[in-house]
Design a protein around this motif. Structure first.
Motif, short mmCIF file in Angstrom:
data_model
loop_
_atom_site.label_atom_id
_atom_site.label_comp_id
_atom_site.label_asym_id
_atom_site.label_seq_id
_atom_site.Cartn_x
_atom_site.Cartn_y
_atom_site.Cartn_z
N ALA A 11 -15.22 -46.94 16.73
CA ALA A 11 -16.44 -46.27 17.20
C ALA A 11 -15.97 -45.22 18.19
O ALA A 11 -15.16 -45.50 19.08
N MET A 12 -16.47 -43.99 18.01
CA MET A 12 -16.06 -42.91 18.91
C MET A 12 -17.12 -41.82 18.94
O MET A 12 -17.97 -41.73 18.05
N THR A 13 -17.03 -40.99 19.96
CA THR A 13 -17.93 -39.84 20.06
C THR A 13 -17.35 -38.68 19.24
O THR A 13 -16.22 -38.76 18.76
N GLU A 14 -18.12 -37.61 19.14
CA GLU A 14 -17.63 -36.42 18.43
C GLU A 14 -16.41 -35.82 19.11
O GLU A 14 -15.65 -35.08 18.50
N GLN A 15 -16.21 -36.14 20.40
CA GLN A 15 -15.03 -35.67 21.14
C GLN A 15 -13.86 -36.64 20.99
O GLN A 15 -12.85 -36.50 21.66
N PHE A 16 -14.00 -37.66 20.14
CA PHE A 16 -12.99 -38.67 19.85
C PHE A 16 -12.80 -39.68 20.98
O PHE A 16 -11.82 -40.41 21.02
N LEU A 17 -13.74 -39.74 21.92
CA LEU A 17 -13.67 -40.72 23.01
C LEU A 17 -13.86 -42.12 22.47
O LEU A 17 -14.81 -42.37 21.72
N ILE A 18 -12.97 -43.05 22.85
CA ILE A 18 -13.09 -44.44 22.41
C ILE A 18 -13.10 -45.43 23.57
O ILE A 18 -13.45 -46.60 23.37
N GLY A 19 -12.70 -45.01 24.78
CA GLY A 19 -12.63 -45.98 25.87
C GLY A 19 -12.71 -45.38 27.24
O GLY A 19 -12.52 -44.17 27.43
N ALA A 20 -13.02 -46.26 28.19
CA ALA A 20 -13.09 -45.88 29.61
C ALA A 20 -12.56 -47.04 30.43
O ALA A 20 -13.17 -48.12 30.45
N ALA A 21 -11.40 -46.85 31.04
CA ALA A 21 -10.77 -47.88 31.89
C ALA A 21 -10.67 -49.23 31.16
O ALA A 21 -10.96 -50.27 31.71
N GLY A 22 -10.25 -49.17 29.89
CA GLY A 22 -10.03 -50.40 29.12
C GLY A 22 -11.28 -51.03 28.55
O GLY A 22 -11.21 -52.13 28.00
N GLU A 23 -12.41 -50.37 28.66
CA GLU A 23 -13.67 -50.90 28.15
C GLU A 23 -14.29 -49.90 27.18
O GLU A 23 -13.92 -48.73 27.15
N ILE A 24 -15.28 -50.36 26.41
CA ILE A 24 -16.05 -49.46 25.56
C ILE A 24 -17.09 -48.78 26.44
O ILE A 24 -17.80 -49.45 27.19
N PRO A 25 -17.20 -47.45 26.39
CA PRO A 25 -18.10 -46.72 27.30
C PRO A 25 -19.59 -46.90 27.02
O PRO A 25 -20.42 -46.50 27.81
N TRP A 26 -19.95 -47.48 25.88
CA TRP A 26 -21.36 -47.63 25.51
C TRP A 26 -21.63 -49.09 25.16
O TRP A 26 -20.72 -49.86 24.89
N GLN A 27 -22.89 -49.46 25.19
CA GLN A 27 -23.32 -50.79 24.77
C GLN A 27 -24.33 -50.59 23.64
O GLN A 27 -25.49 -50.28 23.88
N ILE A 28 -23.87 -50.76 22.41
CA ILE A 28 -24.72 -50.58 21.25
C ILE A 28 -24.62 -51.85 20.39
O ILE A 28 -23.71 -51.98 19.55
N PRO A 29 -25.53 -52.81 20.61
CA PRO A 29 -25.45 -54.09 19.88
C PRO A 29 -25.40 -53.93 18.36
O PRO A 29 -24.67 -54.66 17.68
N GLU A 30 -26.14 -52.97 17.82
CA GLU A 30 -26.15 -52.79 16.38
C GLU A 30 -24.78 -52.35 15.85
O GLU A 30 -24.35 -52.76 14.77
N GLU A 31 -24.05 -51.57 16.63
CA GLU A 31 -22.71 -51.15 16.22
C GLU A 31 -21.75 -52.33 16.26
O GLU A 31 -20.91 -52.50 15.37
N LEU A 32 -21.89 -53.19 17.27
CA LEU A 32 -21.05 -54.39 17.34
C LEU A 32 -21.34 -55.34 16.17
O LEU A 32 -20.43 -55.96 15.62
N ARG A 33 -22.62 -55.45 15.79
CA ARG A 33 -22.97 -56.28 14.62
C ARG A 33 -22.36 -55.71 13.35
O ARG A 33 -21.88 -56.46 12.49
N LEU A 34 -22.38 -54.38 13.22
CA LEU A 34 -21.77 -53.75 12.05
C LEU A 34 -20.27 -54.05 12.00
O LEU A 34 -19.73 -54.40 10.95
N PHE A 35 -19.59 -53.93 13.15
CA PHE A 35 -18.17 -54.28 13.23
C PHE A 35 -17.95 -55.72 12.76
O PHE A 35 -17.07 -55.99 11.94
N ARG A 36 -18.77 -56.63 13.27
CA ARG A 36 -18.64 -58.04 12.88
C ARG A 36 -18.86 -58.20 11.37
O ARG A 36 -18.08 -58.87 10.69
N ASP A 37 -19.92 -57.59 10.84
CA ASP A 37 -20.23 -57.74 9.42
C ASP A 37 -19.13 -57.17 8.53
O ASP A 37 -18.81 -57.75 7.50
N LEU A 38 -18.57 -56.04 8.91
CA LEU A 38 -17.53 -55.41 8.10
C LEU A 38 -16.20 -56.17 8.14
O LEU A 38 -15.48 -56.21 7.15
N THR A 39 -15.88 -56.74 9.30
CA THR A 39 -14.55 -57.35 9.46
C THR A 39 -14.51 -58.86 9.23
O THR A 39 -13.43 -59.42 9.07
#
Length: 157
Positions: A11-39
């Motif tokens: 998961a990343m922004t259009e600027q290719f950002l993926i992290g902030a100080a070792g954490e995910i910069p956003w909280q999007i439950p639906e995206e986390l569910r998609l990650f779980r479902d796919l993997t």
């Protein structure tokens, strides 16, 4: 043995950002569910820092952590480098998902058959970016808008 699909999942922004100080910069439950479902029911390969940020093996997935320093940990397998992790993962005959961090993504880019990218909408700040790659070498297989992110599946051309 059948060749396993090798998939970068990020998961990343259009600027290719993926992290902030070792954490995910956003909280999007639906995206986390998609990650779980796919993997789920497949194999994850991740680096030590990514594993530490999650804090535990994820349920219903085989987890391989690339590290030369991590101690034996219940629920994961440890490999000293990406080639040995891929070789181990291929033995399981499941889809192989490369789940970060930056070093794993960089080294997995030439190996991956597919990229599963959640393009996160909005402005976020952080310090960790997905490695540069040539999007013209990838063909869109599917594209679905979830509101706060767009999930695009790419296949290498």
């Amino acid at each position: 043995m059948i060749k396993s699909s090798k998939i970068i999942i990020v998961a990343m922004t259009e600027q290719f950002l993926i992290g902030a100080a070792g954490e995910i910069p956003w909280q999007i439950p639906e995206e986390l569910r998609l990650f779980r479902d796919l993997t789920s029911a497949h194999t994850l390969i991740m680096g030590r820092h990514t594993f530490a940020s999650i804090g535990r093996p994820l349920p219903d997935r085989r987890t391989i952590v690339v590290s030369r320093h991590l101690s034996k940990t219940p629920g994961i397998e440890i490999c000293p480098n990406l080639p040995s992790a891929v070789q181990l993962a291929e033995n399981y005959g499941e889809k192989i998902f490369f789940a970060g961090g930056v070093g794993i993504y960089r080294d997995a880019l030439p190996l991956a058959d597919l990229m599963s990218i959640s393009w996160v909408k909005g402005a976020y700040t952080g310090d960790t970016y997905f490695p540069a790659f040539d999007l013209s070498q990838w063909q869109v297989i599917s594209d679905r808008d979830y509101g706060s992110f767009r999930h695009v599946l790419y296949r290498r051309c």
